[in-house]
Structures are given as C-alpha cells and as structure tokens.
Design a protein around this motif. Structure first.
Motif, PDB file in Angstrom:
ATOM      1  N   VAL A  56       1.103  -0.534  -0.889  1.00  0.00           N
ATOM      2  CA  VAL A  56       1.337  -0.470   0.556  1.00  0.00           C
ATOM      3  C   VAL A  56       2.745  -0.983   0.832  1.00  0.00           C
ATOM      4  N   GLN A  80      -3.342  -1.800   5.582  1.00  0.00           N
ATOM      5  CA  GLN A  80      -2.570  -0.877   6.404  1.00  0.00           C
ATOM      6  C   GLN A  80      -3.110  -0.842   7.830  1.00  0.00           C
ATOM      7  N   THR A 184      -0.327   8.979   2.843  1.00  0.00           N
ATOM      8  CA  THR A 184      -0.359   8.490   1.466  1.00  0.00           C
ATOM      9  C   THR A 184       0.220   9.562   0.553  1.00  0.00           C
ATOM     10  N   TRP A 197       0.995   4.038   0.290  1.00  0.00           N
ATOM     11  CA  TRP A 197       0.824   4.101   1.744  1.00  0.00           C
ATOM     12  C   TRP A 197       2.165   3.901   2.434  1.00  0.00           C
ATOM     13  N   SER A 199       3.986   4.070   6.401  1.00  0.00           N
ATOM     14  CA  SER A 199       3.666   4.075   7.825  1.00  0.00           C
ATOM     15  C   SER A 199       4.283   5.284   8.525  1.00  0.00           C
TER      16      SER A 199
END
Length: 225
Positions: A56, A80, A184, A197, A199
């Motif tokens: 992440v 997340q 992802t 991951w 954003s």
C-alpha cells in the motif's frame, strides 16, 4: 463496503496457470518498509517468496513515511479504506453511485485524505508507461471497464502492423487520476495473489522504488463506500 470484490471470474479457467507461481518472486522496494505493521529491512521480502504480498503506497511514503506491506489482503484493504475514511470534511451527500450511472457530480467513492471523489463516475484515466518518469511507450486507459482489466489486451505505440506493444509486464511508471477510491496493480486476476494499492490521484515515477517494476499483468478499480 466496496464494489467489484469478486475473487473468481467465470473466465478464470482460461488464465495461464503459470502466472500464479511466477508472481511470487518479489521485488525489493527502495523505500523504508513496514511489514504487517512492524519495521523491517526492505530485503525481508526476499524471505517471503511463495507468500503473496500486498503493498500500500501511502500519502507520505515518498516524503519520510514508510511503505506498508501486508501478508493478508484484507489487512491491506482495511489500511487503504482507513486512509480513505480519515475525514468526511468534503463529503458529497448521498450513497456512492455505481460506475455507469448517468449522473452529474462526484462518483461518491471515498478517497484518501477524506471525503469523496469529485470526479463523475467513469470519467477518470490511468496512464501506464514503459519507462520510468512517465516516458517511453504509454497506455492511456479509461476507468469505464468494470472488474479486472487484462494488461496484455492494452496495445499502443504501433503503426499499421508494426511496433505495437501491450502493457503486460512492461509498466515502470504510472499516473493515476481515477473516479474510484483507487486501483490495484496485480500479477493475476485474483487480488489475493498479490497487489499494489494506489490511491485515486497518484503519480509513481519509478515502480522499482516499490518493488513493482515490470510486474503488473492486470489492474482493478476499487470504490469504498
């Protein structure tokens, strides 16, 4: 709650089974790493060949923070989601709108930093690049396709019958501006096999910094409600 969380797909039997083993050779990140919440040396991932990892990229990972890596998909997803739920200061009223809805206004998907994504549903784009720093061959893909997208079917940089390249195992940098909560990158169609991951608004000039250079074979969009 999130949309499009199917783990198996009707067409999954046609997937090359070898991709489920090749992906378990992890790349070593160049950033400080937390593994399952504990600070470790980045080379620790080399001891985890055969174990799917879920990375992440946080808001502060490139500015003194740490890259979060989890051995459990649900833990990565929760991390997340927690970032996307940090604040409701700019929240748009109403329930999240599923992609494809004929609406004006935000998609309703929660985003990192608080609130919901102001982009209308299905209006975003993701740019994948063959070289670092957003150079070389580029694949500009819209976020209108639901579910998992196969990067071997994304073609660019050709003319007539010459020079065409697909994005499979070629991505070194990425610029994300999606109407979802985030995306992802995956090495199989199944997120439990390992994920990166990113954003809703993220630029990564070198995926090698995250241990993900030339590894992605699929990508998927996520909407947190």
């Amino acid at each position: 709650m999130d949309f499009y969380m199917a783990i198996r797909f009707p067409w999954s039997k046609g997937v090359d089974a070898t991709i489920r083993s090749r992906h378990l050779r992890h790349g070593v990140p160049c950033l400080p790493v937390d593994l399952d919440g504990h600070a470790v040396a980045a080379t620790r991932v080399l001891d985890l060949h055969g174990i799917p990892l879920h990375t992440v990229l946080g808001e502060d990972s490139f500015t003194g923070g740490r890259l979060q890596i989890f051995t459990n998909l649900e833990e990565a997803k929760s991390y997340q989601l927690q970032a996307a739920s940090a604040s409701e200061a700019v929240s748009i009223p109403g329930a999240p709108r599923p992609p494809g809805s004929p609406i004006v206004g935000g998609s309703g998907c929660k985003i990192a930093g608080g609130g919901t994504n102001p982009l209308p549903a299905d209006s975003g784009v993701v740019e994948f690049w063959e070289d670092i720093d957003l150079r070389g061959c580029g694949w500009r893909l819209t976020d209108t396709t639901s579910g998992v997208s196969d990067l071997s079917k994304a073609w660019a940089c050709g003319f007539l019958w010459w020079g065409w390249k697909n994005a499979d195992l070629r991505i070194s940098s990425v610029d994300v501006m999606t109407s979802y909560s985030g995306i992802t990158l995956q090495i199989t169609p199944f997120p439990e096999d390992g994920t990166l991951w990113l954003s809703h608004r993220t630029r990564v000039n070198n995926l090698g910094d995250l241990g993900w250079n030339d590894r992605a074979r699929f990508w998927r969009k996520w909407c947190f409600a």
